[in-house]
Design an enzyme around this catalytic site. Structure first.
Site, PDB file in Angstrom:
ATOM      1  N   SER A 130       6.049  -2.481  74.365  1.00  0.00           N
ATOM      2  CA  SER A 130       7.214  -2.129  73.796  1.00  0.00           C
ATOM      3  C   SER A 130       8.352  -2.149  74.840  1.00  0.00           C
ATOM      4  CB  SER A 130       7.333  -0.662  73.394  1.00  0.00           C
ATOM      5  OG  SER A 130       8.520  -0.027  73.052  1.00  0.00           O
ATOM      6  N   TYR A 143       5.105   8.585  73.517  1.00  0.00           N
ATOM      7  CA  TYR A 143       4.892   6.907  73.329  1.00  0.00           C
ATOM      8  C   TYR A 143       5.521   6.284  74.456  1.00  0.00           C
ATOM      9  CZ  TYR A 143       6.211   2.523  71.084  1.00  0.00           C
ATOM     10  OH  TYR A 143       6.240   1.278  70.604  1.00  0.00           O
TER      11      TYR A 143
END
Length: 236
Positions: A130, A143
């Protein structure tokens, strides 16, 4: 026929990517917890492998059942609570770590084992990172921490795979229009914030296909694909 296993294949980036590879004539193993969405992807070359990426025995059995493997798209993941660290329950933290790190480890381990032992030897592992693997967004401690861990996994596999012709790369994605991004947008709207620019999921699928289609002697170590008008790299 080239073959790939895609985790998190029942929805979002995983599903759209799986459909793209099927259209391109690949044999595609579909891993996700829910069997029904996998069965909906009716195609002669689609192989549903319903299981939880955190279940060691189930993952090993799925990879063994699939047979020869050219590529793994290690895609399954979750965002977790959107808040500051003092508001995060240990159980929520552990759930995100289990899926985003342990799940990726188990799938990469199974793929590495198959690729090392098959004849001809070798293959390719593509980890879904990401933009948060580089810089965080606010309220994303679970995350972001796990995605930084994915970067370490990618770098180590890239090094350890060389003697066995196993390449490993990472794709870092910013704001593809998935349910995850849509949920983040709801949170932003509730906070009175403007929507973030986003891009079509199909663009991500094409990028993954490019990485997967390279000859064994070439590897994309890191690819960042993001919505063109995202304000800066920190908004992953």
């Amino acid at each position: 026929m080239k073959s790939i296993i895609i985790t998190g294949a029942s929805s979002g980036i995983g599903r759209v990517t799986a459909e793209h590879f099927l259209q391109e004539g690949w044999r595609v193993g579909l891993i996700a917890r829910r069997a029904e969405p996998l069965k909906e992807m009716a195609h002669a070359n689609a192989v549903p492998l319903p299981c939880d990426v955190t279940d060691e025995a189930a993952i090993d059995a799925a990879f063994d059942a699939f047979g020869r493997l050219d590529v793994l798209f290690n895609n399954a993941g979750m965002f977790g609570p959107q808040t500051t660290i003092d508001q995060v329950a240990l159980t929520d933290w552990q759930q995100v770590v289990d899926v985003n790190l342990t799940g990726m480890f188990l799938c990469a381990r199974a793929a590495f084992r198959v690729m090392r032992s098959q004849n001809p030897q070798g293959g390719r592992i593509i980890n879904n990172g990401s933009i948060s693997a580089h810089t965080p967004r606010e309220g994303s401690v679970c995350y972001t921490t796990t995605k930084h861990g994915v970067s370490g996994l990618t770098k180590t596999l890239s090094l350890d795979g060389r003697p066995f012709d196993i390449a490993c790369g990472q794709i870092d994605i910013g704001n593809a229009r998935t349910d995850l991004v849509k949920n983040l947008e709801k949170t932003r709207a509730a906070q009175g914030l403007e929507p973030l620019p986003s891009m079509a999921v199909e663009d991500v699928a094409r990028a993954v296909f490019h990485m997967a289609s390279l000859p064994p002697e070439a590897n994309v170590q890191n690819m960042m694909i993001m919505a063109t008008k995202m304000p800066h790299i920190g908004r992953g």
